[in-house]
Enzyme design. Structure first.
Site, PDB file in Angstrom:
ATOM      1  N   GLN A 102       0.932  -1.215   0.076  1.00 45.20           N
ATOM      2  CA  GLN A 102       0.138  -0.011  -0.115  1.00 45.20           C
ATOM      3  C   GLN A 102       0.856   1.173  -0.100  1.00 45.20           C
ATOM      4  OE1 GLN A 102      -2.028   1.378   3.707  1.00 45.20           O
ATOM      5  NE2 GLN A 102      -4.006   0.917   2.592  1.00 45.20           N
ATOM      6  N   TYR A 172      -5.883  11.199   3.942  1.00 41.28           N
ATOM      7  CA  TYR A 172      -4.507  11.371   3.534  1.00 41.28           C
ATOM      8  C   TYR A 172      -4.427  12.165   2.283  1.00 41.28           C
ATOM      9  CZ  TYR A 172      -3.310   8.204   7.208  1.00 41.28           C
ATOM     10  OH  TYR A 172      -3.215   7.528   8.476  1.00 41.28           O
TER      11      TYR A 172
END
Length: 182
Positions: A102, A172
């Site tokens: 990720q 994010y």
């Protein structure tokens, strides 16, 4: 039974998983002090592969030195991180599982104390959780971050990783560009 398919192989693009059991990315913070993949992380993910999972995803792995959300996140912003990631991929593959990484950038959802610099974002709007005002990225810097995600994916490939997941959730950086709030 309707759940028996979970143990059957499945294809995702040109990648075949031995089953549909997946370890999602979970923050272990097991990286070395230099942010490389540690022996502890290799053992942790190796045990999950040994346990029979078809796909294992390494937690948020940072694409930019200023993109760490926490102090002990694995990084992939430089070629020096490839060997540790390669050892992890080899361990996971040894048990017949596939490895995903990720790739991540925290944007404003981090602190200057965590990463040693002012957080960056799509705008100068303060993070509601961290309470710091980020520096707004220039257009050129935003394109550099895009390049960093691409470079990180290439490094993952060089390390033998089977696929990448682009982390665009939880407030994010990527989601900061998509949200009217930030």
């Amino acid at each position: 039974m309707k759940y028996e398919k979970i143990f059957l192989p499945i294809r995702i693009g040109n990648m075949e998983l031995k089953n549909r059991l997946v370890v999602p990315p979970m923050a272990t913070n097991y990286c070395n002090p230099d942010y490389s993949v540690s022996e502890r992380a290799i053992a942790y993910y190796g045990k999950r592969a040994q346990g029979g999972f078809g796909l294992i995803t390494l937690e948020g792995t940072v694409v930019d030195p200023l993109g760490r959300a926490t102090a002990r996140m694995s990084c992939i912003y430089d070629d020096t991180f490839i060997p540790g990631l390669k050892r992890l991929a080899d361990e996971v593959h040894k048990w017949g599982a596939k490895l995903s990484v990720q790739i991540h950038h925290a944007g404003r959802q981090t602190s200057s104390a965590t990463m040693g610099g002012q957080p960056v974002s799509a705008s100068k709007i303060k993070c509601p959780f961290i309470k710091e005002v980020p520096r707004e990225l220039t257009t050129e810097e935003a394109y550099q971050v895009i390049e960093q995600f691409g470079d990180a994916a290439l490094r993952a490939r060089k390390a033998g990783v089977d696929c990448v997941e682009i982390h665009g959730a939880h407030g994010y950086l990527i989601s900061q560009f998509m949200s009217a709030y930030s």
